[in-house]
Design a protein around this motif. Structure first.
Motif, short mmCIF file in Angstrom:
data_model
loop_
_atom_site.label_atom_id
_atom_site.label_comp_id
_atom_site.label_asym_id
_atom_site.label_seq_id
_atom_site.Cartn_x
_atom_site.Cartn_y
_atom_site.Cartn_z
N ARG A 1 -1.40 -1.32 2.04
CA ARG A 1 -1.54 -0.36 3.14
C ARG A 1 -2.99 -0.19 3.57
NH1 ARG A 1 -0.79 2.96 -1.41
NH2 ARG A 1 -2.46 4.50 -1.73
N GLU A 2 -3.93 -0.36 2.62
CA GLU A 2 -5.34 -0.25 2.97
C GLU A 2 -5.82 -1.47 3.74
OE1 GLU A 2 -6.94 2.51 -0.71
OE2 GLU A 2 -6.60 0.37 -1.06
N ALA B 1 -4.61 -1.15 7.27
CA ALA B 1 -5.32 -0.10 8.01
C ALA B 1 -6.70 -0.53 8.47
CB ALA B 1 -5.43 1.15 7.15
N ASP C 1 -9.49 -2.20 10.66
CA ASP C 1 -9.53 -2.45 12.10
C ASP C 1 -10.25 -3.77 12.35
OD1 ASP C 1 -9.31 -2.23 14.80
OD2 ASP C 1 -10.79 -0.64 15.04
#
Length: 268
Positions: A126-127, A130, A132
């Motif tokens: 999940r990191e 996330a 960008d």
């Protein structure tokens, strides 16, 4: 569909883009400097990757203006807080774990912040998703980083998918456990081709051919997920920024190829 791929590719090539590069090399050493890091799920010790930092420095030297994170600088926090604007190429040499049954438990082993007990140094799925990113290519020089589970309509849901979600247009990853020293040599050759202007797919093909001619078999372990036919800004022509959504859409058009490869490998 191929029509979708054609439409997305038509958005490339018009505008300028910075050709930045970031290389991360993590040995996987414990904070104490003695013993070994422990796999958080299996409890097995993680051997130090003695060539990871060398690999990061070698590939970075092939690209002008590259940023290198090694040693205690290659932390989870450093990667999560990096501004990736203008970074078109990301290379990660580290331990990786792709959980085929629970893709959300997949992670990359980075350096922990030894002053912060809450920072375990594990960059979770999940990191990763996330982040960008605006990268044309992410290289995951980590064992079995291309593994994952097969989901209908999604392909392989693992670390490669997380980087696609984050905005990468293409991901190079490994299907097998590849010896540390060999991966460092292979990746150096791969980046030499990239720096010469070859698109990722052509660079991988050429590097594999050199490996086969030398009698080395590990080159077949590395696969590309996404659109590897467009030259990178690093050592090649500029391309227009696609951003997270555009990069992910381009990549998902071709992700089925990896799904087939993983499926066939498991059958054998």
């Amino acid at each position: 569909s191929l029509r979708t791929l054609e439409q997305l590719r038509s958005r490339l090539g018009a505008g300028p883009e910075s050709a930045g590069m970031m290389a991360i090399g993590c040995r996987g050493a414990p904070c104490t400097g003695a013993g070994a890091r422990i796999h958080p799920l299996t409890g097995a010790p993680l051997p130090e990757l003695t060539h990871a930092e060398w690999e990061a420095r070698q590939v970075a030297a092939l690209h002008a203006g590259a940023t290198v994170l090694t040693g205690r600088d290659a932390t989870e926090a450093a990667l999560r807080t990096t501004d990736f604007a203008g970074v078109s190429l990301v290379h990660v040499a580290a331990h990786g774990y792709a959980d085929a049954d629970h893709p959300e438990r997949s992670f990359i082993v980075l350096e922990p912040d030894c002053a912060d007990a809450a920072d375990d140094g594990l960059l979770l799925w999940r990191e990763v998703a996330a982040l960008d990113l605006d990268a044309s290519l992410v290289v995951l020089a980590a064992c079995r980083s291309a593994d994952g589970s097969l989901a209908v309509g999604e392909g392989v849901t693992g670390l490669t998918q997380a980087f696609l979600h984050a905005g990468a247009a293409c991901v190079l990853a490994a299907l097998d456990d590849v010896p540390d020293a060999y991966a460092a040599r292979f990746m150096t050759g791969f980046h030499q081709c990239l720096a010469g202007g070859a698109p990722p797919a052509a660079a991988l093909r050429e590097t594999r051919a050199v490996a086969r001619a030398a009698g080395e078999r590990w080159g077949a372990s590395f696969v590309l997920v996404g659109d590897g036919t467009v030259p990178l800004p690093v050592g090649g022509p500029a391309r227009q920024k696609l951003g997270r959504r555009g990069g992910y859409l381009v990549a998902t058009v071709l992700v089925a190829a990896l799904a087939v490869a993983v499926f066939l490998r498991r059958r054998t």
